[in-house]
Structure formats: structure tokens, C-alpha cells
Write a protein that holds these residues in place. Structure first.
Motif, mmCIF file in Angstrom:
data_model
loop_
_atom_site.group_PDB
_atom_site.id
_atom_site.type_symbol
_atom_site.label_atom_id
_atom_site.label_comp_id
_atom_site.label_asym_id
_atom_site.label_seq_id
_atom_site.Cartn_x
_atom_site.Cartn_y
_atom_site.Cartn_z
ATOM 1 N N UNK A 91 -7.359 2.296 -6.164
ATOM 2 C CA UNK A 91 -6.568 1.028 -6.496
ATOM 3 C C UNK A 91 -6.551 0.078 -5.117
ATOM 4 N N UNK A 92 -7.235 0.425 -4.023
ATOM 5 C CA UNK A 92 -7.476 -0.519 -3.069
ATOM 6 C C UNK A 92 -8.726 -1.324 -3.524
ATOM 7 N N UNK A 110 2.401 2.828 -7.009
ATOM 8 C CA UNK A 110 0.950 2.842 -6.990
ATOM 9 C C UNK A 110 0.360 4.088 -7.561
ATOM 10 N N UNK A 131 1.024 -1.295 0.132
ATOM 11 C CA UNK A 131 -0.039 0.038 0.023
ATOM 12 C C UNK A 131 0.855 1.099 0.018
ATOM 13 N N UNK A 132 0.641 2.235 -0.728
ATOM 14 C CA UNK A 132 1.444 3.316 -0.955
ATOM 15 C C UNK A 132 2.622 3.376 -1.492
ATOM 16 N N UNK A 180 -1.462 6.013 -6.165
ATOM 17 C CA UNK A 180 -1.946 7.116 -5.206
ATOM 18 C C UNK A 180 -3.401 7.445 -5.042
ATOM 19 N N UNK A 181 -4.049 6.926 -5.900
ATOM 20 C CA UNK A 181 -5.523 7.140 -5.313
ATOM 21 C C UNK A 181 -6.124 5.815 -4.869
ATOM 22 N N UNK A 182 -7.147 5.906 -4.066
ATOM 23 C CA UNK A 182 -7.609 4.836 -3.349
ATOM 24 C C UNK A 182 -8.563 3.944 -4.231
#
Lengths: 407, 236
Positions: B219-220, B213, B208-209, B215-217
Motif C-alpha cells: 500500500x505504500x 489500510x 500509515x497503518x 496492512x501490507x506494505x
């Protein structure tokens, strides 16, 4: 906004004197530290949980109960309680008991623990650390909210008709913080339940923790607990303060240079520049803390690690004094002025009671006589309404009888 | 910490590619740096011949030595490492060169790649080079260094460039450099890395992070088993 002290409970050699304090000295000392925390006007004291030397705090609820007995205002919490290797049933029981003896002046922070050998000692596997943390909290959440729990999961023996005792004080579960700096699942769980999210970001640049904090805020809103601004965020920190900046550096340097976690690595200057470690004059430390607010927005709790790196007790107490009397009052005032009215107040038991009951009667669980099982029939507890109604009826009957006798 | 990085060379027109040189050579002049320079030179020739532009930025690991050591013992990445990381994120290819010490790549070299995010080099084409005083170390690249770059899921060019003292005057070595540069050029030009990340990114392990990546969520992944468990579900 709450300010406080957190300890990881390490017993570390003082690099200046070469002396290592005994466990006994550290345990007595930590009680002094907690009392000092209250005395100088700070709000929270937190202690960690470890199960191996050189740490002394294996039983945080015992320690916190003793501190509760010797303080009046201080909120007691953990940094952290191991949600992985502890049985969630024991956490439910022990912390509910602490909640009662501390008159609600407590909450707890959950963490996974990263000492690999600890897991097998408690029959667990560190590779399952994250699923253990998530599943165990799911159970803990229910144990504090349902009088009778039927439960089955992957990691623990099933529960059938189990009641965790005592029920939480006023039937309001202790507030829970989920500690994490880089695990979206933990932030998601905190958001899902409307619990607090705590980033102990003391080893990394503050910006690194911002993304997860913002993710938590978004998800908190998504799950309908309030707006992003109403989400409940806490931050770790550490400081070394002196009247003059150069004195802070020269006094702290020998301890920093040999500290177990970052010693023999970056210089004190590099580390305090890159991470939340605040070293310097009162004003410099104030500015650094205000910088956290600029980055994270309104948040509810700021804790400082002070008793570490082998600092002797008298220096730790002096640091807490400076923090409580010179730094925090200024930060408090400044942040109060900047505070968005929409942001959440810091969580307390009183606030949670008010939120649950408003002006209505507060449930006080009273168990029924032992009937040997919780599985059949209704609740093992007399409900407050029943109790109140019964009392009122009895009182009415009695006064009616007396009135009748008078007539 | 600007001394660790050279200014990009080249002009910006036409199709542009960014190459990052990671050099663990420590002397000045350094034969290890010279090896990297020669690869970049050949690569530039290829780019020119194809009407493309190539910019090369050099990361001198000597200047990051303290930060690498600090990163290994504390996990804290200094400003120089963060900058190196950002350069590598945007690189179309890497030329990575190291001296051989005691039959292995310099610890500075392996340490640098150990402290970076593990998904930083996914699909990135790499030419590996090593220099040594004797040809007895000739298999250090193919026998040892390749495994670290395999772990990082980078795409190492088939030809590796090992140079012992006697190789510098050998015309065959110039041919090997041309060959390796030619291989790297094709991997760059085909935009393999970008296409791989566009279609296959989620199949690699990420932290994570990480620097790589987005940098936006978004991606989670909210639909994973663990996320279901986080929101009151069960594993069973």
C-alpha cells in the motif's frame, strides 16, 4: 546490543514537592545522569533538542562535548537532532566537531520535531516538515562524504564549492539513525542510505511500530545494504523499577499522573499495559524488554527515558542504577543467547572504520594551504596516500642521503 | 471491555450484511438507543423481504467514555476503541445516534469519531439520529452532525432522524424511520462502499497503518515525489 538512557530535556515541576528545578540544576543534573549511565555499565546517552521552554537542551553538541570530556566509554547521541529547522550545513559541522572531540564516541538521531511554533522561528514552515527532513538529510549525507559539494535544493541557499569542516574523524561520517513511528518516507530514506531506523514507540502499543520497522528491513535489503536481519533497528522505552512491583507503582504514580504528555489520561496500569512503559519489579521489567525482542527480532539499540515527569535527580539516578546493574545485565545475557548470528552488530565508530578501510591505511584529511576557492582545481585536501607517499619518499631520500654521507 | 458490545443478532445464510450501531445515549432505557433499535428493526425487515441476512452489533459509547477521553488527550486508543474500530472497518452500514446536549451532538459522540482513523468510514452508508427534549434542536443533525460525517467521507442517508419528546407518539415519525431505513438499505444493497473502495481508495487521505489500510506494505506508494526525495532525488 547497546543499552542507554535518552532525555528529552524537559524541566518539569516535581508534583510531589511542588518544586520546579531551575535550568541550571537540570543542566548540571543531566551531566550527572550521563556519567551515571556510563558508571553502571550502560552504553549510550542521548539528549533531545528543543528551542522553547520548558526544555533546556537547545545546543546538544555543546552538552554532549562536555559529557564526552567527563566519560570514557559512553556513546553520545541525540533524541533527536532537528533535521527540519537546523541548517544541514551546521549539523554537518557541529556533529563532525563533536565526533573529533569525542574520539568517535558519538552518533546522532534525526527527527522532525513536532512543536509547530519552532518552525517559523527558524524561517521554516511546519507543513513542509517532511520534505524539509528528506532534502536536508540528502545534503547532510553528501557534506560528510564529499570534500567539495555543489548543491541546489528547494529549501536552502545553493552551495557552490562548499567544504564542510572539519571532515569527519578518520573520514568516516557519524552513524545516523532516522527516528519515525508512522512515516514510511523516513523509513525509506533510512533504508536507502543503509542508516539506522529508530522507533520511539513509547506512547503507542508496540505492535503499531512493527509494520514500519519491517518495511524498513525490507527496503534495507532491497537497496543492497545486507539482509533484512542485518538492518539496524533501535527502540525507545521507559521504565520505573523497584524491588517489589507494588512499590514501583506507588512510587511512580504521583509523577505519572501529572506527567505533561500522558498525565490526567489513562491510568498507570492501563498505560503500562498498552505501551512499552515498563513499571514493576526487576523481573517484570526484564520480561517486558524481552517481549520487545520477541516482537521486533534482533535489534541494536534500546534507550530508556528516565528523567521525565518531574522525577527528582536522586530518583532518576537510582533508576539508572537499577536498570544498569540489575535489569540490563540479565537482558544482555538472555538476548546474547537468542541472537541470530546473521544480525548486525550495534554500530560504533570502530566498526565503521573497519568496514571502510579493512586493514588498509585510514585517511586523515589534511587541508592544503588556503587558495581562496574550492571551485577550481581538485580537492582542497591533500589525500592520505599523497601524504604518506610524500613522507615515505622524504624518509627514503633522507636515509639515502645519510647512507651516502656515511659511505 | 466486552460490556460495550452486544452479541451480533441474526443467522448466517444467504447474502449477509453487517450493521454497526453507535449509540451515545447514556441512560437505560435510553430513547436514543431505542431510536437506533427501530432503525435496525426496519432495516431487518427490508433485508428479510429481500432474502438477505442482517446482523447488528451495538457499540455503547458510554462504556468507552474513559477511553474516548484518554484518546483525545493522549492519542492512545484503548482496547475497547480498537475493537470498535475493527467492527466499523467491517461494517456495511452505520446507524449512529446521539442525544442533543446544549444544541449539539453529545461530546461523547463527536469525540468517538474524532479519535478513530480518518479513513475508517470512507463510503460507508450512515443513518444519523438524534434525540432531544424539545423540537428547537431539530436542525442539529442536518446543520451540524452531517459536516463531521462529510469530513469522514461517509455517505449519509438523505433522511435524518430527529426525535423530540412529542415525536415518539407521532405516526409520521414511524414513517420517517421507515424512509431512512429504506434509503440505508438501498445504499447497503448496492455495495456502494465496497465498490468505491475498490476503484477510488487511493484518492482519499490515509494515515500509515490506519485500521482501514490493508496492512501490507504494497500500500505504500514508492513512486511519490516524497519517496523520490527520500531516496536522494530532488523536489525541483
Amino acid at each position: 546490543m547497546q543499552f542507554g538512557i535518552m532525555s528529552v530535556s524537559d524541566v518539569t515541576r516535581n508534583p510531589v514537592t511542588g518544586e520546579t528545578p531551575s535550568e541550571a540544576e537540570r543542566i548540571k543534573g543531566i551531566i550527572e545522569i550521563a556519567k551515571k549511565t556510563e558508571e553502571v555499565g550502560l552504553d549510550v546517552f542521548a539528549v533531545g533538542e528543543h528551542h522553547n521552554p520548558p526544555f533546556f537542551s537547545s545546543s546538544p553538541t555543546t552538552l554532549l562535548a562536555a559529557i564526552a570530556a567527563q566519560t570514557e566509554r559512553l556513546i553520545l547521541t541525540t533524541s533527536t537532532t532537528l533535521i527540519t529547522t537546523n541548517d544541514p550545513v551546521r549539523i554537518a559541522e557541529e556533529y563532525a566537531m563533536l565526533q573529533h572531540v569525542a574520539d568517535g564516541r558519538m552518533d546522532l538521531m534525526l527527527g522532525r520535531g513536532n512543536t509547530a511554533p519552532v518552525y517559523p522561528w527558524f524561517g521554516q514552515d511546519i507543513r513542509q516538515g517532511l520534505p524539509l527532513a528528506l532534502e536536508n538529510y540528502n545534503l547532510l549525507h553528501r557534506l560528510w562524504r564529499e570534500d567539495v559539494v555543489n548543491w541546489q535544493g528547494k529549501f536552502r541557499t545553493p552551495l557552490n564549492g562548499f567544504t564542510s569542516t572539519p571532515r569527519p574523524l578518520d573520514d568516516v561520517p557519524p552513524f545516523v539513525w532516522h527516528g519515525s513511528i508512522r512515516t514510511p518516507e523516513i523509513a525509506e530514506q533510512a533504508a536507502f542510505y543503509g542508516n539506522g531506523y529508530f522507533a520511539n514507540f513509547i506512547f503507542w502499543p508496540p505492535e503499531h511500530s512493527l509494520r514500519l520497522a519491517n518495511f524498513y528491513r525490507e527496503r534495507f535489503e532491497h537497496y543492497g545494504h545486507g539482509t533484512k536481519k542485518e538492518a539496524i533497528v533501535g527502540l525507545g522505552g521507559q521504565a520505573y523499577i523497584a524491588k517489589k512491583s507494588q512499590d514501583a507503582y506507588s512510587e511512580f504514580r504521583p509523577y505519572f499522573n501529572e506527567a505533561p504528555v500522558y498525565g490526567n489520561g489513562p491510568s498507570l496500569e492501563q498505560f503500562s499495559q498498552a505501551t512499552p512503559l515498563a513499571v514493576g519489579s526487576v523481573q517484570e521489567v526484564i520480561d517486558k524488554i524481552l517481549g520487545f525482542h520477541e516482537l521486533f527480532g534482533d535489534y541494536q539499540r534500546q534507550l530508556f527515558l528516565q528523567d521525565h515527569a518531574g522525577l527528582p535527580l536522586n530518583m532518576v539516578l537510582d533508576q539508572i542504577e537499577l536498570l544498569g546493574t540489575e535489569v540490563v545485565p540479565v537482558v544482555r545475557k538472555e538476548l546474547e543467547g537468542r541472537r541470530d548470528p546473521e544480525s548486525a552488530p550495534a554500530p560504533t565508530h570502530e566498526l565503521l572504520v573497519a568496514k571502510k578501510y579493512g586493514d588498509g591505511p585510514v585517511r586523515q584529511p589534511r587541508p592544503m594551504a588556503n587558495r581562496g576557492d574550492n571551485v577550481t582545481g581538485g580537492s582542497p585536501y591533500l589525500d592520505t596516500d599523497e601524504v604518506t607517499a610524500k613522507r615515505e619518499a622524504e624518509a627514503a631520500a633522507k636515509s639515502g642521503a645519510e647512507a651516502g654521507a656515511d659511505a | 471491555m466486552t460490556s460495550a458490545f452486544s452479541e451480533p443478532t441474526g443467522t448466517n445464510e444467504a447474502e449477509e450484511f453487517r450493521v454497526v450501531v453507535v449509540n451515545a445515549g447514556t441512560s437505560n432505557p435510553s430513547s436514543t438507543a431505542m431510536l437506533a433499535d427501530r432503525v435496525v428493526e426496519e432495516l431487518t425487515n427490508r433485508a428479510d423481504a429481500n432474502g438477505a441476512k442482517l446482523t447488528a452489533t451495538v457499540i455503547e459509547l458510554r462504556d468507552l467514555a474513559q477511553e474516548i477521553a484518554n484518546g483525545l488527550v493522549t492519542g492512545l486508543r484503548g482496547e475497547g476503541l480498537e475493537r470498535a474500530s475493527r467492527l466499523i472497518v467491517d461494517a456495511d452500514a452505520l446507524v449512529a445516534t446521539t442525544p442533543v446536549y446544549k444544541a449539539e451532538a453529545s461530546g461523547l459522540f463527536s469525540g468517538f469519531f474524532q479519535v478513530l482513523d480518518r479513513d475508517l468510514l470512507v463510503g460507508t452508508p450512515v443513518v444519523l439520529g438524534a434525540t432531544a427534549g424539545t423540537s428547537r434542536h431539530a436542525l442539529v443533525i442536518d446543520g451540524q452532525m452531517r459536516s463531521q460525517f462529510a469530513y469522514l467521507r461517509s455517505l449519509v442517508a438523505p433522511t435524518s432522524l430527529f426525535a423530540a419528546t412529542e415525536d415518539w407518539n407521532d405516526p409520521n415519525f414511524a414513517t420517517r424511520i421507515r424512509r431512512a431505513a429504506g434509503e440505508l438499505w438501498l445504499l447497503i444493497e448496492s455495495r456502494f462502499a465496497a465498490r468505491l473502495r475498490a476503484t477510488n481508495w487511493d484518492t482519499y487521505q490515509h494515515d500509515f497503518g490506519s485500521a482501514k489500510s490493508s496492512g501490507d506494505n504494497d500500500e505504500i506508494d514508492l513512486s511519490s515525489d516524497l519517496m523520490r526525495l527520500a531516496t536522494g532525488g530532488s523536489l525541483a
